[in-house]
Design an enzyme around this catalytic site. Structure first.
Site, PDB file in Angstrom:
ATOM      1  N   LYS A   1       5.927  27.316  20.958  1.00 56.92           N
ATOM      2  CA  LYS A   1       5.125  26.618  19.737  1.00 56.92           C
ATOM      3  C   LYS A   1       6.552  25.565  19.112  1.00 56.92           C
ATOM      4  O   LYS A   1       6.646  25.789  17.937  1.00 56.92           O
ATOM      5  CB  LYS A   1       4.737  27.166  18.781  1.00 56.92           C
ATOM      6  CG  LYS A   1       3.673  28.113  19.222  1.00 56.92           C
ATOM      7  CD  LYS A   1       3.081  28.983  18.157  1.00 56.92           C
ATOM      8  CE  LYS A   1       1.680  29.773  18.736  1.00 56.92           C
ATOM      9  NZ  LYS A   1       0.853  30.640  17.634  1.00 56.92           N
TER      10      LYS A   1
ATOM     11  N   ASP B   1       0.880  -1.034  -0.021  1.00 54.39           N
ATOM     12  CA  ASP B   1       0.160   0.048   0.031  1.00 54.39           C
ATOM     13  C   ASP B   1       0.661   1.274   0.090  1.00 54.39           C
ATOM     14  O   ASP B   1       0.369   2.492   0.411  1.00 54.39           O
ATOM     15  CB  ASP B   1      -0.860   0.009   1.309  1.00 54.39           C
ATOM     16  CG  ASP B   1      -0.074  -0.014   2.563  1.00 54.39           C
ATOM     17  OD1 ASP B   1       0.983  -0.179   2.459  1.00 54.39           O
ATOM     18  OD2 ASP B   1      -0.755  -0.173   3.637  1.00 54.39           O
TER      19      ASP B   1
ATOM     20  N   ASP C   1       1.477   6.492   2.142  1.00 53.71           N
ATOM     21  CA  ASP C   1       0.973   5.142   2.551  1.00 53.71           C
ATOM     22  C   ASP C   1      -0.587   5.232   2.425  1.00 53.71           C
ATOM     23  O   ASP C   1      -1.456   6.206   2.948  1.00 53.71           O
ATOM     24  CB  ASP C   1       1.069   5.142   4.259  1.00 53.71           C
ATOM     25  CG  ASP C   1       0.371   3.724   5.004  1.00 53.71           C
ATOM     26  OD1 ASP C   1      -0.335   3.027   3.837  1.00 53.71           O
ATOM     27  OD2 ASP C   1       0.291   3.827   6.226  1.00 53.71           O
TER      28      ASP C   1
END
Length: 354
Positions: free
Chosen positions: A278, A228, A333
């Site tokens: 952050k 996949d 994926d």
């Protein structure tokens, strides 16, 4: 095509483009006067990424500052001997003042090497194509997951096409769920430019269990892929990286960053020791592509369910080397409907630019 010259301040992405556009698979770094400062190969790029660099990192940080060189006018036999003794495929030719003139590749000098270069260094490939794709239902109720359409072509066909284009001559497809759909589409592979054989799982064996069904023992490394996965990664570079590091298994990995949307407080007991606004964290995540040496195949404990992560864990437990190969090219994926739509959009745009 002329050899691209980079300055030490050029971004690493420019080196990637130069390497990919040149059949010599090497980029050169020069100063303002054209004097050679260093070279970069695909391996140099990936080692820089493993060291915390990014595709924006200056090439001066990633280059090899002491490459093997030869002076323009050197006899071909001498240059060929230099390449072989240094175990490199290409080297820069410079003039008497150290100014870069051009690159010379092993295949420019040795016809036998040119013939050998047409084939893949991997003995063969194995694709784990037995997945059901339950998260993609109802699409996968009548076809196995690797046969979902991506831009007018089954996902699995795109994988096989890329393997064939890289010189792989034989691929084993491990099939289980609706395996007849795959076999009816590909047959023996002659219409796809590659020999295709099948490993038929009577029960689900995981991402490595089907390797115990192989009817042959490879003499060198093989490439193992999940069915996949879509990628533009360079399989020859994966093999070269695997061999250069003497690995038992090499795991391809994609860079994944997690950004924290708040200011993070560092503390020492009840007191603040620092603030970081952050921040982001970087992880190397399993890409579902592996270079596997024969030694690793010998670790499989007969038939039964086994994942490649189990093989890797066994190698680590026994002190066997496991390498990580960073993938900077396209990778996806196809696990969810959202992943599928993104891949379809990518290949739709990719086709427009072909």
């Amino acid at each position: 095509m002329s050899d691209t010259r980079l300055s030490p301040g050029s971004a690493l992405i420019e080196a990637v483009r130069a390497i990919e556009s040149s059949r010599r698979r090497i980029a050169v770094v020069v100063d303002e006067d054209g004097r050679l400062l260093g070279t970069l190969t695909d391996g140099d790029v990936r080692r820089c990424l493993l060291d915390g660099g990014s595709l924006d990192t200056p090439v001066g940080r990633a280059m090899n500052p002491d490459p093997v060189t030869a002076e323009v006018g050197s006899p071909p036999g001498y240059v060929l001997d230099l390449l072989r003794r240094a175990n490199v495929l290409a080297l820069p030719l410079v003039d008497g003042n150290g100014r870069f003139q051009r690159l010379v590749h092993l295949t420019d000098l040795d016809k036998g090497s040119a013939e050998a270069a047409r084939g893949s260094a991997f003995d063969f490939a194995v694709i784990m194509a037995g997945g059901e794709g339950t998260r993609l239902r109802p699409l996968t109720e009548t076809i196995p997951k690797p046969m979902v359409d991506i831009g007018g072509m089954p996902l699995l066909e795109r994988q096989i096409q890329r393997l064939a284009d890289s010189g792989v001559r034989r691929v084993y497809l491990s099939v289980n769920y609706l395996g007849y759909v795959i076999e009816n589409h590909f047959g023996d592979g002659r219409d796809f430019g590659i020999e295709i054989r099948y490993l038929r799982e009577k029960e689900k064996l995981g991402t490595a269990g089907a390797l115990s069904l192989l009817p042959e023992t490879p003499q060198g490394p093989i490439i193992v892929m999940n069915g996949d996965i879509l990628t533009h990664s360079d399989f020859d570079s994966l093999h070269a990286f695997h061999q250069a590091h003497g690995a038992c298994v090499t795991v391809a990995a994609v860079d994944y960053r997690v950004s924290i949307p708040y200011g993070v407080i560092r503390s020492d007991g009840p007191f603040v020791s620092g603030l970081e606004e952050k921040p982001s964290q970087r992880f190397l995540c399993n890409a579902g592509i592996y270079a596997v040496s024969p030694q690793a195949l010998g670790l499989l404990q007969g038939e039964g369910h086994c994942n490649m992560t189990d093989v890797v864990a066994t190698c680590l437990d026994r002190g066997l080397p496991v390498a990580v190969f960073p993938v900077h090219e396209y990778w996806s994926d196809i696990g969810t409907p959202d992943d599928l739509e993104k891949a379809r959009a990518f290949f739709s745009e990719d086709t427009k630019h072909d």
